[in-house]
Design a protein around this motif. Structure first.
Motif, mmCIF file in Angstrom:
data_model
loop_
_atom_site.group_PDB
_atom_site.id
_atom_site.type_symbol
_atom_site.label_atom_id
_atom_site.label_comp_id
_atom_site.label_asym_id
_atom_site.label_seq_id
_atom_site.Cartn_x
_atom_site.Cartn_y
_atom_site.Cartn_z
ATOM 1 N N ALA A 94 -3.107 -0.762 0.862
ATOM 2 C CA ALA A 94 -2.909 0.359 1.786
ATOM 3 C C ALA A 94 -1.684 0.170 2.676
ATOM 4 C CB ALA A 94 -4.151 0.550 2.649
ATOM 5 N N GLU A 95 -1.213 -1.059 2.810
ATOM 6 C CA GLU A 95 0.002 -1.296 3.589
ATOM 7 C C GLU A 95 1.245 -0.805 2.852
ATOM 8 O OE1 GLU A 95 0.161 -5.409 4.519
ATOM 9 O OE2 GLU A 95 -1.565 -5.357 5.880
ATOM 10 N N GLU A 96 1.149 -0.737 1.522
ATOM 11 C CA GLU A 96 2.313 -0.370 0.714
ATOM 12 C C GLU A 96 2.222 1.015 0.096
ATOM 13 O OE1 GLU A 96 4.273 -4.002 -1.302
ATOM 14 O OE2 GLU A 96 2.129 -4.222 -1.691
ATOM 15 N N PHE A 97 0.998 1.530 -0.057
ATOM 16 C CA PHE A 97 0.803 2.814 -0.718
ATOM 17 C C PHE A 97 -0.075 3.728 0.132
ATOM 18 C CE2 PHE A 97 1.749 -0.050 -4.234
ATOM 19 C CZ PHE A 97 2.584 0.712 -5.047
ATOM 20 N N ILE A 98 0.016 5.030 -0.152
ATOM 21 C CA ILE A 98 -0.852 6.023 0.470
ATOM 22 C C ILE A 98 -1.999 6.308 -0.493
ATOM 23 C CG2 ILE A 98 -1.007 8.327 1.475
ATOM 24 C CD1 ILE A 98 2.092 8.276 1.641
ATOM 25 N N TYR A 99 -3.216 6.125 -0.032
ATOM 26 C CA TYR A 99 -4.377 6.386 -0.875
ATOM 27 C C TYR A 99 -4.736 7.867 -0.875
ATOM 28 C CZ TYR A 99 -5.901 1.610 -1.955
ATOM 29 O OH TYR A 99 -6.004 0.339 -2.458
ATOM 30 N N SER A 100 -5.086 8.362 -2.050
ATOM 31 C CA SER A 100 -5.622 9.718 -2.156
ATOM 32 C C SER A 100 -7.074 9.721 -1.693
ATOM 33 C CB SER A 100 -5.563 10.187 -3.613
ATOM 34 O OG SER A 100 -6.508 9.467 -4.409
ATOM 35 N N ASP A 101 -7.687 10.892 -1.691
ATOM 36 C CA ASP A 101 -9.133 10.968 -1.530
ATOM 37 C C ASP A 101 -9.784 10.364 -2.776
ATOM 38 O OD1 ASP A 101 -8.909 12.212 0.913
ATOM 39 O OD2 ASP A 101 -9.228 14.242 0.127
ATOM 40 N N PRO A 102 -11.048 9.920 -2.679
ATOM 41 C CA PRO A 102 -11.718 9.345 -3.854
ATOM 42 C C PRO A 102 -11.766 10.328 -5.018
ATOM 43 C CG PRO A 102 -12.965 8.879 -1.864
ATOM 44 C CD PRO A 102 -11.898 9.861 -1.476
ATOM 45 N N MET A 103 -11.580 9.792 -6.233
ATOM 46 C CA MET A 103 -11.553 10.630 -7.435
ATOM 47 C C MET A 103 -12.512 10.110 -8.505
ATOM 48 S SD MET A 103 -7.856 9.404 -8.947
ATOM 49 C CE MET A 103 -8.204 10.041 -10.575
ATOM 50 N N GLY A 104 -13.611 9.495 -8.060
ATOM 51 C CA GLY A 104 -14.601 8.987 -8.995
ATOM 52 C C GLY A 104 -15.145 7.648 -8.547
ATOM 53 N N LYS A 105 -16.139 7.161 -9.278
ATOM 54 C CA LYS A 105 -16.808 5.907 -8.952
ATOM 55 C C LYS A 105 -16.636 4.880 -10.066
ATOM 56 C CE LYS A 105 -19.067 6.453 -4.963
ATOM 57 N NZ LYS A 105 -18.976 5.490 -3.839
ATOM 58 N N SER A 106 -16.737 3.608 -9.674
ATOM 59 C CA SER A 106 -16.637 2.496 -10.618
ATOM 60 C C SER A 106 -17.684 1.452 -10.240
ATOM 61 C CB SER A 106 -15.231 1.883 -10.558
ATOM 62 O OG SER A 106 -15.179 0.636 -11.226
ATOM 63 N N PRO A 107 -18.766 1.331 -11.042
ATOM 64 C CA PRO A 107 -19.809 0.338 -10.742
ATOM 65 C C PRO A 107 -19.350 -1.071 -11.133
ATOM 66 C CG PRO A 107 -20.363 1.519 -12.747
ATOM 67 C CD PRO A 107 -19.098 2.147 -12.220
ATOM 68 N N VAL A 108 -19.040 -1.897 -10.147
ATOM 69 C CA VAL A 108 -18.476 -3.225 -10.395
ATOM 70 C C VAL A 108 -19.547 -4.295 -10.209
ATOM 71 C CG1 VAL A 108 -16.733 -4.907 -9.679
ATOM 72 C CG2 VAL A 108 -16.207 -2.465 -9.638
#
Length: 245
Positions: A94-108
């Motif tokens: 986040a220090e280097e890029f702008i995050y979009s709104d969430p666009m899905g889930k990933s069960p890790v």
């Protein structure tokens, strides 16, 4: 020096023109079923991204590279790429890029050997096991912090497939992986077909991660993230993802 300036101006012009004709360029990686050059619509996450931009009158072109290269190109101020997809959230990114709104889930969670279920209730319990990770992947904040300070024993590899093979062959106790990625690889990767019975997905999730696009921290990136976020509101993200899982 003159050649360098000319190259910079050419690349800048290319980026400006691509955006002016409402074409957005992103990088990605082979991470099926979410992204990949040979997948239908290039995978679920890319299908969502394309649909969101299309809803706003933009077209999206995604080029697939090895993960570290994909991020490096997205970060390069002289490249035509506005960012990369998909990504988990981390403060460092986040220090280097702008995050979009969430666009899905990933069960890790973790893949483990069949017949050898691993019981853990806290991150401290994980210190007792050898764990595989994929080089340069964001996993989960506390887990990654313990890796960084040496509290956890991890072995980095270049792909999820390598980790699966190591777990199956008993060279690792467990490995971090997205459940959908694991299932896809067992069903579709020739080297892994017929071996699904040799491994399980651990019963406890490490995290249920949100997925995002990361845009460059530039005026263009700030504008594109607004456009993309508005487009997300106009589409059925869950339906698109489900059709690609």
């Amino acid at each position: 020096m003159i050649k360098r300036i000319a190259l910079f101006l050419t690349l800048t012009l290319m980026a400006s023109l691509s955006w002016a004709d409402k074409t957005v360029y992103l990088t990605s990686l082979d991470w099926p079923p979410y992204s990949g050059k040979s997948l239908p619509d290039q995978g679920g996450s890319i299908a969502v991204a394309k649909a969101a931009f299309e809803a706003m009158g933009y077209s999206l072109v995604v080029d697939v590279f090895p993960w570290s290269r994909a991020v490096a190109l997205a970060k390069d101020a002289n490249s035509k790429y506005a960012g990369y997809v998909p990504e988990y959230y981390s403060d460092g990114v986040a220090e280097e890029f702008i995050y979009s709104d969430p666009m899905g889930k990933s069960p890790v969670g973790f893949i483990e050997q069949a017949g050898k279920p691993i019981s853990w209730s806290s991150h401290e319990d994980l210190k007792n096991f050898s764990i595989g990770v994929v080089q340069d992947y964001v996993n989960e904040a506390k887990f990654d912090g313990m890796v960084a300070d040496g509290s956890l024993k991890v072995e980095p590899v270049i792909s999820d497939k390598n980790n699966i093979m190591k777990v199956i062959n008993g060279r690792l106790d467990m490995a971090v992986i997205d459940k959908n990625v694991m299932n896809y690889l067992f069903a579709n990767d020739k080297a892994l077909q017929g071996k699904a019975s040799k491994a399980n997905f651990n019963s406890k999730l490490l995290d249920d991660k949100d997925l995002y696009i990361c845009f460059k921290r530039t005026p263009q990136g700030e504008e594109l993230v607004k456009i993309f976020n508005e487009g997300l509101k106009k589409i059925d993200v869950n339906s698109i993802l489900a059709s690609h899982m």
